[in-house]
Design a protein around this motif. Sequence first.
Motif, PDB file in Angstrom:
ATOM      1  N   LEU A   5       0.826  -1.202   0.000  1.00  0.00           N
ATOM      2  CA  LEU A   5       0.000   0.000   0.000  1.00  0.00           C
ATOM      3  C   LEU A   5       0.865   1.259   0.000  1.00  0.00           C
ATOM      4  O   LEU A   5       0.552   2.246  -0.672  1.00  0.00           O
ATOM      5  CB  LEU A   5      -0.935  -0.006   1.206  1.00  0.00           C
ATOM      6  CG  LEU A   5      -2.172  -0.892   1.085  1.00  0.00           C
ATOM      7  CD1 LEU A   5      -2.873  -1.047   2.428  1.00  0.00           C
ATOM      8  CD2 LEU A   5      -3.144  -0.338   0.047  1.00  0.00           C
ATOM      9  N   TYR A   6       1.953   1.243   0.737  1.00  0.00           N
ATOM     10  CA  TYR A   6       2.864   2.386   0.705  1.00  0.00           C
ATOM     11  C   TYR A   6       3.459   2.559  -0.692  1.00  0.00           C
ATOM     12  O   TYR A   6       3.610   3.678  -1.187  1.00  0.00           O
ATOM     13  CB  TYR A   6       3.978   2.205   1.732  1.00  0.00           C
ATOM     14  CG  TYR A   6       3.601   2.661   3.118  1.00  0.00           C
ATOM     15  CD1 TYR A   6       3.349   4.004   3.386  1.00  0.00           C
ATOM     16  CD2 TYR A   6       3.508   1.757   4.166  1.00  0.00           C
ATOM     17  CE1 TYR A   6       3.011   4.427   4.650  1.00  0.00           C
ATOM     18  CE2 TYR A   6       3.163   2.170   5.440  1.00  0.00           C
ATOM     19  CZ  TYR A   6       2.917   3.510   5.682  1.00  0.00           C
ATOM     20  OH  TYR A   6       2.567   3.937   6.939  1.00  0.00           O
ATOM     21  N   GLN A   7       3.823   1.448  -1.344  1.00  0.00           N
ATOM     22  CA  GLN A   7       4.362   1.536  -2.699  1.00  0.00           C
ATOM     23  C   GLN A   7       3.316   2.080  -3.667  1.00  0.00           C
ATOM     24  O   GLN A   7       3.629   2.916  -4.530  1.00  0.00           O
ATOM     25  CB  GLN A   7       4.848   0.154  -3.155  1.00  0.00           C
ATOM     26  CG  GLN A   7       6.083  -0.329  -2.420  1.00  0.00           C
ATOM     27  CD  GLN A   7       6.493  -1.727  -2.846  1.00  0.00           C
ATOM     28  OE1 GLN A   7       5.650  -2.608  -3.043  1.00  0.00           O
ATOM     29  NE2 GLN A   7       7.796  -1.939  -2.999  1.00  0.00           N
ATOM     30  N   ALA A   8       2.081   1.609  -3.535  1.00  0.00           N
ATOM     31  CA  ALA A   8       1.009   2.110  -4.397  1.00  0.00           C
ATOM     32  C   ALA A   8       0.742   3.591  -4.131  1.00  0.00           C
ATOM     33  O   ALA A   8       0.498   4.373  -5.063  1.00  0.00           O
ATOM     34  CB  ALA A   8      -0.264   1.287  -4.172  1.00  0.00           C
ATOM     35  N   ASP A   9       0.791   3.987  -2.873  1.00  0.00           N
ATOM     36  CA  ASP A   9       0.615   5.387  -2.511  1.00  0.00           C
ATOM     37  C   ASP A   9       1.701   6.244  -3.173  1.00  0.00           C
ATOM     38  O   ASP A   9       1.438   7.343  -3.665  1.00  0.00           O
ATOM     39  CB  ASP A   9       0.690   5.512  -0.988  1.00  0.00           C
ATOM     40  CG  ASP A   9       0.401   6.907  -0.496  1.00  0.00           C
ATOM     41  OD1 ASP A   9      -0.751   7.167  -0.153  1.00  0.00           O
ATOM     42  OD2 ASP A   9       1.331   7.741  -0.444  1.00  0.00           O
ATOM     43  N   TRP A  10       2.924   5.729  -3.220  1.00  0.00           N
ATOM     44  CA  TRP A  10       4.032   6.439  -3.877  1.00  0.00           C
ATOM     45  C   TRP A  10       3.760   6.606  -5.364  1.00  0.00           C
ATOM     46  O   TRP A  10       4.064   7.642  -5.949  1.00  0.00           O
ATOM     47  CB  TRP A  10       5.324   5.661  -3.640  1.00  0.00           C
ATOM     48  CG  TRP A  10       6.551   6.503  -3.584  1.00  0.00           C
ATOM     49  CD1 TRP A  10       7.451   6.721  -4.582  1.00  0.00           C
ATOM     50  CD2 TRP A  10       7.033   7.247  -2.458  1.00  0.00           C
ATOM     51  NE1 TRP A  10       8.474   7.539  -4.148  1.00  0.00           N
ATOM     52  CE2 TRP A  10       8.240   7.886  -2.856  1.00  0.00           C
ATOM     53  CE3 TRP A  10       6.571   7.442  -1.162  1.00  0.00           C
ATOM     54  CZ2 TRP A  10       8.974   8.690  -1.991  1.00  0.00           C
ATOM     55  CZ3 TRP A  10       7.301   8.237  -0.310  1.00  0.00           C
ATOM     56  CH2 TRP A  10       8.477   8.843  -0.722  1.00  0.00           C
ATOM     57  N   LEU A  11       3.191   5.570  -5.977  1.00  0.00           N
ATOM     58  CA  LEU A  11       2.871   5.658  -7.407  1.00  0.00           C
ATOM     59  C   LEU A  11       1.851   6.757  -7.676  1.00  0.00           C
ATOM     60  O   LEU A  11       1.943   7.472  -8.690  1.00  0.00           O
ATOM     61  CB  LEU A  11       2.328   4.318  -7.914  1.00  0.00           C
ATOM     62  CG  LEU A  11       3.290   3.127  -7.915  1.00  0.00           C
ATOM     63  CD1 LEU A  11       2.597   1.890  -8.489  1.00  0.00           C
ATOM     64  CD2 LEU A  11       4.548   3.421  -8.707  1.00  0.00           C
ATOM     65  N   MET A  12       0.872   6.913  -6.791  1.00  0.00           N
ATOM     66  CA  MET A  12      -0.132   7.966  -6.972  1.00  0.00           C
ATOM     67  C   MET A  12       0.478   9.348  -6.785  1.00  0.00           C
ATOM     68  O   MET A  12       0.155  10.285  -7.513  1.00  0.00           O
ATOM     69  CB  MET A  12      -1.284   7.773  -5.975  1.00  0.00           C
ATOM     70  CG  MET A  12      -2.126   6.541  -6.201  1.00  0.00           C
ATOM     71  SD  MET A  12      -3.663   6.580  -5.227  1.00  0.00           S
ATOM     72  CE  MET A  12      -3.028   6.677  -3.557  1.00  0.00           C
ATOM     73  N   ARG A  13       1.372   9.484  -5.825  1.00  0.00           N
ATOM     74  CA  ARG A  13       1.889  10.801  -5.473  1.00  0.00           C
ATOM     75  C   ARG A  13       2.985  11.282  -6.417  1.00  0.00           C
ATOM     76  O   ARG A  13       3.100  12.478  -6.668  1.00  0.00           O
ATOM     77  CB  ARG A  13       2.416  10.779  -4.034  1.00  0.00           C
ATOM     78  CG  ARG A  13       1.339  10.578  -2.990  1.00  0.00           C
ATOM     79  CD  ARG A  13       1.927  10.200  -1.651  1.00  0.00           C
ATOM     80  NE  ARG A  13       2.834  11.229  -1.151  1.00  0.00           N
ATOM     81  CZ  ARG A  13       3.850  11.000  -0.330  1.00  0.00           C
ATOM     82  NH1 ARG A  13       4.094   9.764   0.062  1.00  0.00           N
ATOM     83  NH2 ARG A  13       4.609  11.978   0.097  1.00  0.00           N
ATOM     84  N   PHE A  14       3.815  10.379  -6.942  1.00  0.00           N
ATOM     85  CA  PHE A  14       4.998  10.808  -7.684  1.00  0.00           C
ATOM     86  C   PHE A  14       5.123  10.243  -9.093  1.00  0.00           C
ATOM     87  O   PHE A  14       5.963  10.702  -9.856  1.00  0.00           O
ATOM     88  CB  PHE A  14       6.266  10.442  -6.900  1.00  0.00           C
ATOM     89  CG  PHE A  14       6.325  11.050  -5.535  1.00  0.00           C
ATOM     90  CD1 PHE A  14       6.489  12.412  -5.369  1.00  0.00           C
ATOM     91  CD2 PHE A  14       6.195  10.267  -4.405  1.00  0.00           C
ATOM     92  CE1 PHE A  14       6.541  12.983  -4.108  1.00  0.00           C
ATOM     93  CE2 PHE A  14       6.241  10.827  -3.140  1.00  0.00           C
ATOM     94  CZ  PHE A  14       6.418  12.183  -2.994  1.00  0.00           C
ATOM     95  N   TYR A  15       4.335   9.238  -9.459  1.00  0.00           N
ATOM     96  CA  TYR A  15       4.530   8.559 -10.739  1.00  0.00           C
ATOM     97  C   TYR A  15       3.370   8.724 -11.708  1.00  0.00           C
ATOM     98  O   TYR A  15       3.376   8.129 -12.782  1.00  0.00           O
ATOM     99  CB  TYR A  15       4.794   7.067 -10.508  1.00  0.00           C
ATOM    100  CG  TYR A  15       6.165   6.795  -9.915  1.00  0.00           C
ATOM    101  CD1 TYR A  15       7.216   6.359 -10.715  1.00  0.00           C
ATOM    102  CD2 TYR A  15       6.415   6.983  -8.571  1.00  0.00           C
ATOM    103  CE1 TYR A  15       8.470   6.110 -10.187  1.00  0.00           C
ATOM    104  CE2 TYR A  15       7.665   6.751  -8.026  1.00  0.00           C
ATOM    105  CZ  TYR A  15       8.683   6.318  -8.844  1.00  0.00           C
ATOM    106  OH  TYR A  15       9.939   6.084  -8.320  1.00  0.00           O
TER     107      TYR A  15
END
Length: 421
Positions: A293-303
Amino acid sequence: MELQAKLAILADAAKYDASCASSGSNARHSLGGRGIGSTEGMGICHSYAPDGRCISLLKILLTNHCQYDCLYCVNRASSNVPRARFSADEVVQLTLDFYRRNCIEGLFLSSGIVKSPDFTMEQVVEVARALREDHDFCGYIHLKTIPDASPELIARAGRYADRLSINVEMPTTDGLQALAPEKDESAIRRSMARLRLQIDDAREERKRVVPIRALPGATPVATKPPPFAPAGQSTQMIVGADATDDRRILATSATLYGAYRLRRVYYSAFSPIPDAARALPLVAPPLMREHRLYQADWLMRFYGFEHQEIVSASNGLLRLDVDPKMAWALAHAERFPVDLNRAPREMLLRVPGLGVKAVERLLQARRVRRLRAEDLRSLHVPARKVLPFVVADGHRPAAGDAARAAQQLRAPAPPVQASLF
């Protein structure tokens, strides 16, 4: 009760809260002989969750007495746990003593609700006020605010704290009503919206520098109003305490980021607690789910990923064996391979193994010459992960390379504790 005994109880009671980080705060330090404390450099304690996770942030409760009976909380009113309560002066002295010993970089303060939300919030704010005004403390302060507290108290908290946070607790309204019926989701959202407006107004006001003259003919001095929660606001939601799937969790996070301009949404995997209610699961969710979930959250915020495209499984859950970007690439094989020399930035960011900084380096490098596979290594890019998904001069992946790369990069099975007997 002795101070050390209180500290043992109230530090342990705070270990379930993961929403504590000093990123984004103003760079204050004690150089020049003014004040003590710093928001830069090393010096921090560690808390440990009951499942062994090391949470590298100091967290403490003002008290673990609470009038609420949230089923997922070890400090709920009906829980049979030792209780303790700090005074505001005790928290101030503990913070200063621990900082002087280079054990912490600042203070994260939360609390159970005693007497009333306003009474509790007033005590929390007094700790921050005393540190800033009476002791000239320049370190990081993160205050957990209470949604039902008065707007005036929350406004005072923002004057002293680097970051404020209000926990939404559960990803859905139904989950909150089932496990924490005494909490009001609308009050939580109102407080978050009010905080966003105050933070935005303070930032706009600080942009308007007002020149003043101390004496006739003196050089104008630029003054700015004091900051208000310069590190913004964050929140936390519990994962695995109810049946909410990852697709719904990410949708809630996307709404929170968009509506309230949060700096972070923290995900805390539910840990079984003593004397748990029957409505809670008996087994904790896998910790890898929290990590994904943290990795997916990173994808939403920066990718540039939208929340609805990250989870593709029919059960609404993220794959645990590979990271979300790899899972997306395998599910969209028609989009690959990507030409390193021609693809736009948006598509390069979707290549497994390419981070934001690596993409920027690739874009700069290809302005002067065409890229080859060997260039990935010189740019510190994990070639084994990237090459099956890209085309470069002298390189084209073979059929099945992506699947083989995913197989090699699967998360290993969790270790099994050997028995001594």
